[in-house]
Scaffold this motif. Structure first.
Motif, PDB file in Angstrom:
ATOM      1  N   ASN A   1      41.862  39.778  30.032  1.00  0.00           N
ATOM      2  CA  ASN A   1      42.531  38.492  30.160  1.00  0.00           C
ATOM      3  C   ASN A   1      43.472  38.480  31.349  1.00  0.00           C
ATOM      4  O   ASN A   1      43.500  37.532  32.132  1.00  0.00           O
ATOM      5  N   LEU A   2      44.224  39.576  31.464  1.00  0.00           N
ATOM      6  CA  LEU A   2      45.147  39.675  32.599  1.00  0.00           C
ATOM      7  C   LEU A   2      44.393  39.610  33.918  1.00  0.00           C
ATOM      8  O   LEU A   2      44.903  39.127  34.921  1.00  0.00           O
ATOM      9  N   MET A   3      43.177  40.116  33.923  1.00  0.00           N
ATOM     10  CA  MET A   3      42.373  40.129  35.147  1.00  0.00           C
ATOM     11  C   MET A   3      41.590  38.827  35.300  1.00  0.00           C
ATOM     12  O   MET A   3      40.796  38.690  36.236  1.00  0.00           O
ATOM     13  N   GLY A   4      41.733  37.929  34.343  1.00  0.00           N
ATOM     14  CA  GLY A   4      41.037  36.652  34.444  1.00  0.00           C
ATOM     15  C   GLY A   4      39.572  36.722  34.079  1.00  0.00           C
ATOM     16  O   GLY A   4      38.761  35.946  34.569  1.00  0.00           O
ATOM     17  N   ILE A   5      39.209  37.677  33.216  1.00  0.00           N
ATOM     18  CA  ILE A   5      37.818  37.748  32.773  1.00  0.00           C
ATOM     19  C   ILE A   5      37.776  37.323  31.304  1.00  0.00           C
ATOM     20  O   ILE A   5      38.443  37.935  30.466  1.00  0.00           O
ATOM     21  N   PRO A   6      36.999  36.290  30.988  1.00  0.00           N
ATOM     22  CA  PRO A   6      37.005  35.775  29.610  1.00  0.00           C
ATOM     23  C   PRO A   6      36.406  36.781  28.625  1.00  0.00           C
ATOM     24  O   PRO A   6      35.489  37.529  28.986  1.00  0.00           O
TER      25      PRO A   6
ATOM     26  N   MET B   1      34.516  40.088  40.550  1.00  0.00           N
ATOM     27  CA  MET B   1      34.713  40.292  39.115  1.00  0.00           C
ATOM     28  C   MET B   1      34.537  41.757  38.755  1.00  0.00           C
ATOM     29  O   MET B   1      35.249  42.292  37.906  1.00  0.00           O
TER      30      MET B   1
ATOM     31  N   ARG C   1      37.595  43.532  39.462  1.00  0.00           N
ATOM     32  CA  ARG C   1      38.600  43.288  38.431  1.00  0.00           C
ATOM     33  C   ARG C   1      38.285  44.081  37.165  1.00  0.00           C
ATOM     34  O   ARG C   1      39.171  44.563  36.477  1.00  0.00           O
TER      35      ARG C   1
ATOM     36  N   GLN D   1      42.928  37.506  45.649  1.00  0.00           N
ATOM     37  CA  GLN D   1      43.018  37.597  44.184  1.00  0.00           C
ATOM     38  C   GLN D   1      43.378  39.006  43.746  1.00  0.00           C
ATOM     39  O   GLN D   1      44.271  39.226  42.948  1.00  0.00           O
TER      40      GLN D   1
ATOM     41  N   ILE E   1      46.651  40.594  41.835  1.00  0.00           N
ATOM     42  CA  ILE E   1      46.587  41.384  40.600  1.00  0.00           C
ATOM     43  C   ILE E   1      47.349  42.700  40.776  1.00  0.00           C
ATOM     44  O   ILE E   1      48.155  43.095  39.925  1.00  0.00           O
TER      45      ILE E   1
ATOM     46  N   ASP F   1      50.977  42.169  40.681  1.00  0.00           N
ATOM     47  CA  ASP F   1      51.494  41.916  39.340  1.00  0.00           C
ATOM     48  C   ASP F   1      51.607  43.190  38.509  1.00  0.00           C
ATOM     49  O   ASP F   1      52.296  43.213  37.498  1.00  0.00           O
TER      50      ASP F   1
END
Lengths: 341, 353, 348
Positions: free
Chosen positions: B150-155, B170, B173, B203, B207, B210
């Motif tokens: 989720n933090l990496m933006g992967i559902p 992706m 990530r 992107q 990450i 962050d």
């Protein structure tokens, strides 16, 4: 995700369609080789044994007086209907020969394949894992020498020295009593014996199978060792193996989950090609052990110069190899998700 | 950026997460040992990012791999690598191995080939987590993995997918998620964006940026892109021929480079105001037989007599920066006449620095 | 001179196991080569000779003795002589077969890759079908055809060696075809070919250069491994009686088949020596092929591991401002490296 599973049936259909041109090319080659070359096959097989009139009528009967293109068409058309022609010398439909003797060849090649897999793959994995150690060298030498040993010489050694020592029978696929007792249902003796439920018969059939399948299996396993070893060496250098190591995955798990698994995928494809090697080896093994399979029949017909039978049997073998290749590719698609794309 | 006034190399108070002291990594080759890393010293605190820059072949990647213990057979390392005060180089191989994952993480350059094509994403996470924390249920593993994904933006719906179903960005990530799921205190990122396009690069950098807030990770970011360093790092270490020649706060180093090599390196970057391409004459030195004295002296516009035969001494400057260059002394060690310029063909000398 | 260097090079650059494989394989193979080349001088008798020059018949199935080191056969021929002459037959057939399949594969592969289109698709499909087909069966079919139909006296086919070589040729063509075709296709697409063409090089020149550089690497490996396989196939054909006929030349497979019944009766020498010859020659060729593969194939090649000796250091650096004076050990190491380098290539 569902996107990948949807394309599997399409892949299978595509792969199935490829069988048709492969088979056509193969049959054309066989036909060209055996029919277009100068000479007359019936005279070669029967010449001097029967009267000229009988020879002529037998040619007529086999359709050999028709134009070549007509013969070619007839041949293609009959194979589509799984009719592999008739032998010239004993006038037997080849499909009957396949039914009668195919079971013996199938049990021999299956058993040999199992031997090769059980011996070859673990040895290949060990050799690849322990590259350039004495074990690796020994395993590779074993593979090279067993593959270098002609099947008929290995068969001879086994028959003269090993069989008496172990008390194992050689020379056929069962003793006469067993053949007499077991009713013929599937044409595969081992299955028939199991179906009959007669314990001594089952044991007898298995005991006959051991030595021929060991000889053929050990011969083939050299190829397996080599393939598996090289694939292990290559996957060991892959980026994902290093990445797994960087996550602290233990060497044993890296070897098992990453190196072995990925090394075995290409091996499965190549194992399909070994069906061809297996069939070729089966011809020699059957001849050496007098094993009543199609190979033994083929050699008999070759010596009798029977073109009809040779053409039919070779065509059938070609069909088998192509179908095995098809099955292997489908299994491969099920294992490796990338293939379906 | 509140770290400016802090002296980076010797932090007082809590011990550094990673403290590398005089580390060397040499490769054996038929023509002699390649001194890929030859005496490197630096340390990193939690939540701190150091950028490691330099030309290709200067030993950046080797240093990263050497810290992780991922060197090819035939490489040898020595010195000290203290992780929370404990020397990794002295550990038994199996203990060092079990540190990779929960303590030390690595992100690689090419994300496309770093995931096993036959394993689902879920299997990668299961393998990694269970290796270090045995006996976790699949559901727990999933929970942990999905949190990082989720933090990496992967559902989470992609959890059971195969690697080939993801794009390059992706997959990178995913690799970061895999490296971070065990919350390692120290992460090496080896050119994590080189193989990706510019938008994806931004992107990934975000990450990584962050990371400090989310995980309090100490990050060694290896790159040849100085822009990324300016954007994502607290400190920068400039490497040349196996040694760190200058090390300090990013603003200080980039604003006022002290080592001639850093100056040249900065001048060769392209910006909107660039009018002509600048390059450093000569090629990186032979690492088997490096030049005597300062390794940069054959290419250095300011080379002096002393540079040609004596190794420069590490100097800590007033703003807490480390520089290895005779231009900065110590004067007491330079023999008489050592400051004479070395005669060479004239090359455009930078004086804006 | 260049050729000699090309032969020696793999032995020098390989190491460890691969080098030993290559050396032992080359040794075994050259023993057979010598036997083949000098058979008339090395073999004590002719391959079908059954009586000595003074007209006395050799013993039938005679034990190994001082006259006949390996004993004699059922037909009173000398086993040692037949084994040596067999080496000549085997190497003649195999060389011919590999050479012919190389030539045919080369021509078809270049044509297919260069012209592309329908011809290419057709040839690829045919070659794939050939490759998938059991090679031994293919050899049987061709040998069967040649020994029966044409063997009865059409021009050069009378020679069993040529007939046998032809049946082996068919089964190896697809492998060379594949290598050459794929190289040609990539050559056509490569950027630097465009560049070369822009500089005025003709297609012929480009193809020759590119193919030579790329194919030449895989040919020795493929060739030796195919040769090994061909020895086994030839023996198999001989065993089935459709290979070289006994009056044409000595052939190990045929001899083995003849000796099968004798072996169970305790006559071991008629089968042992031809079998050993087959096993040794195949093993030797395979060792050469695999050894070469490990040197040429970048995926299998190993770099030699040189133990690294790091120079000791006296001072802990970085915190102190004292200069680290490791001048001496440095110089030592450099001298050592230089000496090592000089030893390796004497004239740089």
């Amino acid at each position: 995700m569902s996107s990948s599973s949807g394309s599997l049936p399409r892949y299978i259909v595509q792969r199935l369609l490829l069988v048709i041109p492969m088979m056509w090319i193969l049959m054309t080659l066989v036909f060209l080789l055996l029919r277009v070359a100068p000479g007359d096959p019936v005279s070669a097989a029967l010449g001097g044994k029967i009267s000229p009139q009988a020879l002529e009528s037998s040619k007529e009967q086999l359709g050999l007086n028709k134009p070549l293109i007509q013969q070619y068409w007839d041949y293609l058309w009959s194979v589509v209907h799984l009719n592999f022609g008739t032998s010239f010398t004993d006038n037997q439909p080849i499909i009957d020969v396949i039914k009668q003797n195919g079971g013996a060849t199938l049990s021999l090649t299956t058993a040999a394949f199992l031997v090769a897999v059980v011996v070859g793959i673990p040895l290949g994995l060990i050799a690849g894992r322990m590259r350039d150690t004495p074990s690796d060298v020994l395993i590779r030498l074993f593979g090279i020498i067993t593959y270098a040993t002609p099947i008929f010489f290995a068969g001879l050694l086994v028959q003269v020295h090993v069989a008496p020592a172990l008390g194992l029978p050689t020379g056929s696929d069962a003793s006469p009593e067993t053949t007499f007792i077991v009713p013929d249902r599937t044409h595969i003796l081992l299955i028939d014996a199991i179906l009959s439920g007669d314990w001594p018969s089952i044991v007898d059939v298995v005991r006959h199978l051991i030595l021929p399948s060991l000889v053929l299996g050990i011969f083939i396993c050299g190829v397996f060792i080599r393939l598996v070893r090289i694939n292990i060496l290559q996957t060991n250098q892959s980026d994902y193996v290093e990445a797994a190591t960087a996550r602290g995955v233990s060497p044993r798990k890296v070897t098992w989950n990453h190196a072995f698994r990925n090394a075995l995928v290409p091996v499965i494809t190549v194992l399909g090609l070994q069906a061809a090697l297996l069939l070729g080896g089966a011809v020699l093994t059957e001849t050496t052990f007098n094993w009543p399979g199609i190979g033994l029949k083929l050699v008999k017909y070759i010596n009798g110069r029977d073109y009809g039978a040779v053409q039919g049997i070779v065509t059938f073998f070609g069909l088998v190899v192509i179908v095995v290749g098809l099955i292997v590719d489908i299994i491969n698609a099920l294992i490796d998700p990338r293939v379906r794309y | 950026m509140t770290l400016i006034e802090q002296a980076p190399a010797e932090p007082k108070g809590k011990p550094a997460v990673i403290d590398v002291r005089d580390m060397r990594v040499w490769y054996g080759t038929p023509t002699g040992a390649i001194r890929a890393v030859d005496g490197v010293t630096f340390s990193l605190n939690g939540g701190e990012t150091i950028g490691l820059v330099g030309e290709s072949g200067c030993g950046k990647s080797t240093l990263g791999r050497g810290l992780m213990g991922l060197l090819p057979a035939g490489a040898k390392r020595d010195g000290q690598v203290l992780f929370r005060g404990e020397d990794i180089l002295q550990m038994r191989p199996d203990d060092a191995r079990s540190m990779r994952g929960p303590d030390l993480g690595m992100i690689f350059q090419e994300p496309l080939t770093r995931l096993n094509p036959l394993m689902r994403v879920s299997e990668h996470f299961e393998e990694t987590i269970r290796q270090h924390e045995g006996g976790l249920s699949k559901a727990t593993v999933r929970e942990r993995a999905v949190e990082v994904l989720n933090l990496m933006g992967i559902p989470p719906t992609r959890y059971r997918s195969y690697p080939h179903e993801f794009s390059g960005g992706m997959r990178q990530r995913l690799m970061i998620a895999l490296a971070l799921v065990l919350r390692p205190a120290f992460v090496v990122a080896d050119e994590p964006t080189t193989a990706l396009d510019v938008l994806v690069e931004a992107q990934i950098i975000k990450i990584l940026n962050d990371l400090r807030q989310n995980f309090d990770t100490a990050l060694l970011l290896i790159t040849h892109n100085l822009g990324i360093v300016a954007e994502a790092c607290d400190r920068v270490a400039v490497m040349y021929a196996g040694r760190i020649v200058e090390q300090g706060d990013v603003r200080d180093v980039f604003g006022n480079p002290q080592h001639p090599y850093t100056q040249e390196l900065l001048r060769s970057t392209i910006s909107l105001s660039t009018t002509g391409l600048n390059f450093i004459p000569g090629s990186p030195p032979d690492l088997i037989e490096p030049p005597p004295g300062c390794r940069f002296h054959p290419r250095c516009p300011h080379a002096m007599k002393v540079c040609t035969d004596q190794d420069p001494v590490p100097i800590t400057t007033a703003d807490g920066r480390h520089v290895e260059c005779w231009l900065h002394g110590p004067k007491s060690l330079i023999p008489p006449g050592g400051t004479d310029k070395v005669e060479r063909e004239e090359i455009g000398i930078a004086d804006e620095a | 001179m260049r050729f000699a260097r090309a032969i020696v090079r793999p032995f020098v650059t390989t190491q460890g196991v691969a080098r030993w494989m290559l050396l032992i394989g080359a040794l075994i193979t050259s023993v057979f080569l010598i036997c083949a080349l000098f058979a008339p001088w090395l073999a004590p008798y002719g391959f079908d000779q059954f009586r000595s020059s003074d007209g006395k018949d050799f013993p039938q199935l005679g034990h190994p003795s001082s006259q006949h080191w390996f004993g004699t056969t059922d037909l009173k021929t000398d086993v040692l002589s037949r084994t040596i002459w067999g080496a000549r037959t085997a190497l003649e057939v195999v060389t011919l077969a590999v050479f012919m399949s190389l030539i045919i594969g080369l021509v078809l592969g270049i044509a297919s890759g260069y012209f592309g289109g329908r011809l290419d698709r057709m040839l690829v499909l045919v070659m794939d079908a050939l490759f998938a087909f059991p090679s031994f069966l293919l050899a049987i079919v061709v040998a069967f055809l040649l020994t029966n139909k044409i063997g009865s006296g059409v021009f050069f086919m009378t020679s069993g060696v040529v007939a046998a070589a032809l049946s082996l040729t068919v089964i190896y063509i697809p492998q060379y075809f594949r290598v050459v075709r794929n190289t040609t296709v990539s050559a056509k697409e490569a950027n630097y070919i465009e560049a070369a063409r822009a500089l005025g090089a003709t297609d012929g020149v480009i193809m020759r250069r590119y193919l030579f550089g790329n194919v030449i690497q895989s040919i020795p490996v493929l060739g030796t491994l195919n040769a090994a396989d061909a020895i086994g196939t030839l023996a198999g054909l001989g065993f089935l009686g459709i290979g070289i006929q006994p009056d044409q030349a000595a052939e190990w497979g045929y001899d083995l088949q003849k000796s099968l019944d004798e072996a169970s009766a305790g006559v071991w020498w008629t089968s042992l020596y031809p079998a050993l010859a087959i096993i040794l020659l195949i093993t030797g060729l395979t060792l050469v092929g695999e050894g070469l593969n490990e040197t040429i194939n970048p995926l299998l090649r190993t770099r030699r591991l040189i133990p690294v000796r790091m120079t000791p250091r006296e001072t802990v650096m970085s915190t102190t401002l004292e200069p680290a004076l490791h001048d001496d050990p440095m110089a030592d190491l450099q001298a050592e490296d230089r000496a090592r380098r000089e030893r390796r290539d004497p004239n740089p």
